[in-house]
Every structure is written in C-alpha cells, then in structure tokens.
Design a protein around this motif. Structure first.
Motif, mmCIF file in Angstrom:
data_model
loop_
_atom_site.group_PDB
_atom_site.id
_atom_site.type_symbol
_atom_site.label_atom_id
_atom_site.label_comp_id
_atom_site.label_asym_id
_atom_site.label_seq_id
_atom_site.Cartn_x
_atom_site.Cartn_y
_atom_site.Cartn_z
ATOM 1 N N GLU A 1 -34.626 -5.473 -40.085
ATOM 2 C CA GLU A 1 -35.896 -4.757 -40.156
ATOM 3 C C GLU A 1 -36.347 -4.348 -38.753
ATOM 4 N N ALA A 2 -36.162 -5.271 -37.813
ATOM 5 C CA ALA A 2 -36.610 -5.006 -36.447
ATOM 6 C C ALA A 2 -35.833 -3.860 -35.800
ATOM 7 N N LYS B 1 -29.230 -12.676 -33.570
ATOM 8 C CA LYS B 1 -29.909 -12.718 -32.263
ATOM 9 C C LYS B 1 -29.370 -11.598 -31.368
ATOM 10 N N SER B 2 -28.089 -11.394 -31.455
ATOM 11 C CA SER B 2 -27.456 -10.367 -30.653
ATOM 12 C C SER B 2 -27.979 -8.973 -31.029
ATOM 13 N N VAL B 3 -28.174 -8.753 -32.328
ATOM 14 C CA VAL B 3 -28.773 -7.481 -32.785
ATOM 15 C C VAL B 3 -30.176 -7.355 -32.179
ATOM 16 N N ALA B 4 -30.938 -8.440 -32.244
ATOM 17 C CA ALA B 4 -32.310 -8.425 -31.724
ATOM 18 C C ALA B 4 -32.324 -8.079 -30.229
ATOM 19 N N LYS B 5 -31.338 -8.605 -29.512
ATOM 20 C CA LYS B 5 -31.277 -8.341 -28.068
ATOM 21 C C LYS B 5 -31.052 -6.856 -27.758
ATOM 22 N N ASP C 1 -38.748 -2.780 -33.518
ATOM 23 C CA ASP C 1 -39.894 -3.678 -33.328
ATOM 24 C C ASP C 1 -39.544 -4.726 -32.266
ATOM 25 N N LYS C 2 -40.027 -4.498 -31.046
ATOM 26 C CA LYS C 2 -39.620 -5.350 -29.922
ATOM 27 C C LYS C 2 -40.254 -6.746 -29.967
ATOM 28 N N GLU C 3 -41.427 -6.793 -30.559
ATOM 29 C CA GLU C 3 -42.088 -8.103 -30.666
ATOM 30 C C GLU C 3 -41.337 -9.006 -31.665
ATOM 31 N N ALA C 4 -40.961 -8.388 -32.782
ATOM 32 C CA ALA C 4 -40.161 -9.133 -33.763
ATOM 33 C C ALA C 4 -38.842 -9.585 -33.128
ATOM 34 N N ALA C 5 -38.266 -8.715 -32.309
ATOM 35 C CA ALA C 5 -36.998 -9.055 -31.636
ATOM 36 C C ALA C 5 -37.165 -10.329 -30.800
ATOM 37 N N ASP C 6 -38.282 -10.415 -30.086
ATOM 38 C CA ASP C 6 -38.532 -11.620 -29.265
ATOM 39 C C ASP C 6 -38.552 -12.876 -30.133
#
Lengths: 255, 233
Positions: free
Chosen positions: B38-39, B104-108, B44-49
């Motif tokens: 979703e992020a 986590k890697s996707v979020a980064k 969505d950078k906050e969700a990524a954090d």
C-alpha cells in the motif's frame, strides 16, 4: 546399506504361556548382517520373540510355540533341531551383564571348549584374544586375563558378555536391552561395537530407547500387545511411520 | 496430524507455544507485506518508516522461535511427526523472516521515490502485490489447517507470480525506454518488483516445508516456473 538377504524369517508365529497368548501371528523378516531393532511397550512380546529365535523359551514348561521360524531357510521350530548347535550359532546378550564367576579368560574359553572349537591352548589363546578384540575389550584387559570377570566395570562386563557370545562364531547375536544398565559412555562403546559387529553378524536388539534404535539399527519393528504392528527401515519408522499406532508410540503419545 | 496428546503435558505445551508463535509471526509478516504494498503505491513515506521500524518485531519473534526449537530438540529428541513439525517450523520461520526483510526492503525504496508513481505502472505492480499477499494469506491458512492440497495449490501458483513479475518488469523497462530521466525511478521499481517476486519464492518454500511436515515426503516434480524477466518465451 540395507541388505536384501533374509537371515531369519518367521511366519504365523504364535507363542502361549499356558492360557495366555504372548505372540499373535508374527511375520517378520530379519535381514542378514544388519541390525534390527525391536521396540514396543513393556509386555508387548519383544523379548518373547527373540527368545524364540534361540529356542530359549523351551526351558519354560508352560510355553508353547506354533508357526515357523526359519534361519537360512531351515526350520528351527522342530523337535529334531539340535538346540545346542542352534545356540552355538545364536549368541545372546542380556540387560544385566552376567559374566560367569570365573576369570576373564575362562569366561571366553568356556563356550569354545564345550563346543570343541580349540585343539590346544594356543588355539584357545587366539580365540580368547580375537573375541576380546572384536568386543573392543582386549586393550583394557589383556594384562589381567586371570582376574575375575565380575571385577570389571558394568560396561566392560557387558563387552565381556559380547566377547563370550562371539567366541563360538555365531551368525546371529540377540541383544535384550544391552545398555539399559549402562552409563552414556559405556552405552556409546557398546553402540560403536554394534556398528562394527554388524559387518560380520546379524543382530537383533530389543531396546526401550528410541534414540538408540535410531542410532544403531537399519530396520525397526514395532510390537504391540503381541502383534507386530509395523516393520520398515529405521529411517522410515522414525521420520514418517506408516502406522498411526507406531507414530503415537515413538512420539510419546501412547494412551 | 496426531489427534492424541503427548503423555508429557509440558511437551504438548512447548509445541503449542511454537505453533502460536509461528502464527503470530505469520500475521505480522502478512501485515508488513500488505502495508509495504500500500505504501509503495501511495508513495507513503511515513508508512514506510513504520514498516522499517516494525521489522525488528519479526526478527525478535524469529529468534524466540529458533531458541524454542533448540530447546525442543535437546529436551525431547522429537520423532516422526514431532520431528517434522520442529524442522519445518524452523524453516518456515526463516522464510517468514526473509519475507519480512523483503517488505522492509520495499519500504526502503519508497523514500527516494517522487510523489507520484506513473499510472501505467501501478496496475501491474498492484496485481503482482495482490497475488503474493493472497499467497501468503493462503499459506498461513494452509499451515493452520495442515492442508497439503492447499500447499500444493499455492506451490503451483508461483508460476503465475513469475509471469506477473515478468509483465511488471517489462512495463518498467518500457517506461525507462521512453525517457532516460526515468532511470532512478525505474531502477527502484525494478528492485521493488523483484523483491515481491522473491517474497513469492519464500512462500513457495513454505508450501514445500508444509507438505513435508504433513506427508513426510517432498513434493514431487520440479518447481513450476513462469517466464523470466529477460526471457522472450
């Protein structure tokens, strides 16, 4: 390596102690030069079964056997079988080490001398030495062969009994819980010895230790209430048994 | 599975505890993966954090499970179904942890992205993400139900994951071909796509472990394989 040669074959083996039936139609193949472990709850018939193989149950008056046990295709449940010769080819080791109250040397030489296996003292010396070497005991006792066997430690006594069993050149060795009275180190020495002995002998071992069955045997048979429930390669039995009862027993779920 | 309980109650509790922790770990990973999908789509950078921060919980649970397994092995010397359960749980927890790492890697990768993802790339990325999320949900259900049929179904579906990855990557490549200025974004998206595909591979591993746990045998045949990114077939 699993061999395909069948050394001992039982067919529809039934054993009765008086009115009570101890074994029910046991059909089991024991493969040559392999270790077969027999497992199962107390009173399930494992010991009764191995005591049929050397006709030790004959000494129990009320014991009656029917069915067939063939060793090398030769029927042994037969009144004409020479039981002394039969027992010469089938050694047995018991739960509690039971050396004779004699010297270490005499413990080994007793069997060969009654079976007339040595012509002279030097032949006998050789048999004693070889048997003790095969039982991995020679180095520990070679300088005190005239001392009493009963003075050895429990583990050494058990190896002395194994040496005594193999001194008459048997083909089969029956072991009835041979390590249950031993500490882990003495147990490891016996297990190492079993590994070595299976190259020359067919071994049947009764054990209550599942992990010992896994460690020493190539095949395992599970007995319950006098019946053989499942027999297969040891790997199969302990990784993925075919019978639910076997699984419940070996995983400690038995009700 | 065996319906009778162990004679030793504490053994039963230890295995139950292990099972509970694996399920807990599974739902954490499920959430991390869906949050990361979703992020990325919303950038969505906050969700990524948060996703990056939450990965520690998964690692912690994995360490607990590993320790519990070592204890079961040393205390119980498990046999047959219990042995397979212990070994499979160890493997499954390791695959779940890796899926967590990939989320986590996707979020980064979200942080360096511009605010909007090009519309044309979202659809196929979403399709891939949805499929992998459904695969993860299904494999956790299959684990709960100890269903070998579901395990095989999920195992076979990995082919589709490969195909959707292939499509998504080709679209990113086309997007890059249109304008060299797209290089940064395209590179990030290629990594993201590959990460999702690899999460799918770990789900396939879990399906294999689960099948072994139930049947005591390995799934027969080679892994179904879809198109590679660089293959033209």
């Amino acid at each position: 390596m699993i061999s395909n040669n069948i050394k001992i074959k039982t067919q529809d083996l039934n054993v009765y102690y008086g009115e009570k039936q101890a074994l029910f139609n046991v059909n089991l193949d024991i493969h040559s030069k392999e270790v077969t472990a027999l497992i199962g709850p107390s009173g399930c018939g494992k010991s009764t079964f191995i005591r049929c193989i050397n006709r030790m149950n004959d000494v129990i008056d009320i014991c009656k056997i029917d069915g067939s046990i063939k060793i090398d295709d030769k029927e042994i449940i037969d009144n004409n079988v020479d039981v002394v010769r039969l027992r010469e080819s089938i050694g047995m080791v018991f739960q509690k080490p039971n050396p004779f109250p004699k010297s270490i040397y005499d413990n080994i030489s007793y069997g060969p001398s009654i079976h007339g296996l040595a012509d002279n003292k030097s032949d006998m010396d050789k048999i004693v030495e070889n048997s003790l070497k095969k039982a991995a005991l020679w180095e520990e006792v070679k300088d005190r062969l005239d001392e009493p066997g009963t003075g050895l430690s429990g583990g050494q006594q058990q190896r002395l009994c194994i040496a005594r069993a193999i001194s008459v050149n048997p083909e089969v060795i029956l072991m009835d819980e041979p390590c249950s009275a031993l500490d882990p180190i003495a147990t490891a020495k016996i297990e190492e010895l079993i590994d070595e002995l299976k190259k020359s002998y067919t071994i049947v071992i009764v054990t209550h230790s599942m992990s010992q069955a896994v460690r020493v045997s190539q095949r395992t048979g599970f007995f319950h209430l006098g019946k053989i429930i499942e027999v297969d390669t040891t790997e199969k039995i302990f990784k993925n048994p075919g019978n639910q009862m076997t699984q419940d027993y070996i995983t400690g779920r038995f009700g | 599975m065996s319906e009778i309980s162990h004679i030793v109650k504490s053994y039963e509790e230890e295995l139950q505890n292990l099972n509970d922790n694996l399920i807990k770990m599974g739902s954490l990973v499920e959430k991390q993966l869906s949050d990361s999908m979703e992020a990325i789509i919303k950038v969505d950078k906050e969700a990524a954090d948060n996703i990056i921060k939450n990965d520690a919980k998964i690692n912690e649970l994995r360490a607990i499970i590993e320790e519990q397994i070592v204890t079961v092995l040393v205390k119980r010397a498990p046999m047959a179904i219990d042995l397979r359960l212990t070994i499979s749980t160890l493997k499954i927890s390791s695959d779940l942890e890796r899926i967590g790492d990939l989320a986590k890697s996707v979020a980064k990768k979200i942080k360096p992205l511009p605010h909007d993802l090009p519309e044309e790339l979202i659809a196929s990325l979403r399709r891939l993400g949805d499929l992998v999320q459904r695969q993860l949900k299904d494999i956790l259900d299959a684990y709960l139900k100890k269903s070998k049929d579901l395990a095989i179904k999920i195992w076979k579906t990995d082919e589709k994951v490969d195909d959707l990855t292939h499509t998504a990557m080709n679209e990113v490549a086309d997007f890059l071909g249109k304008d060299k200025k797209n290089l940064d974004l395209a590179t990030h998206l290629l990594f993201v796509t590959k990460n999702i595909e690899r999460a799918g591979d770990h789900i396939t591993n879990i399906a294999e472990s689960l099948f072994y746990l139930i049947e005591g045998e390995h799934i027969e045949g080679a892994r179904p394989k879809g198109k590679d990114f660089d293959s033209n077939s």
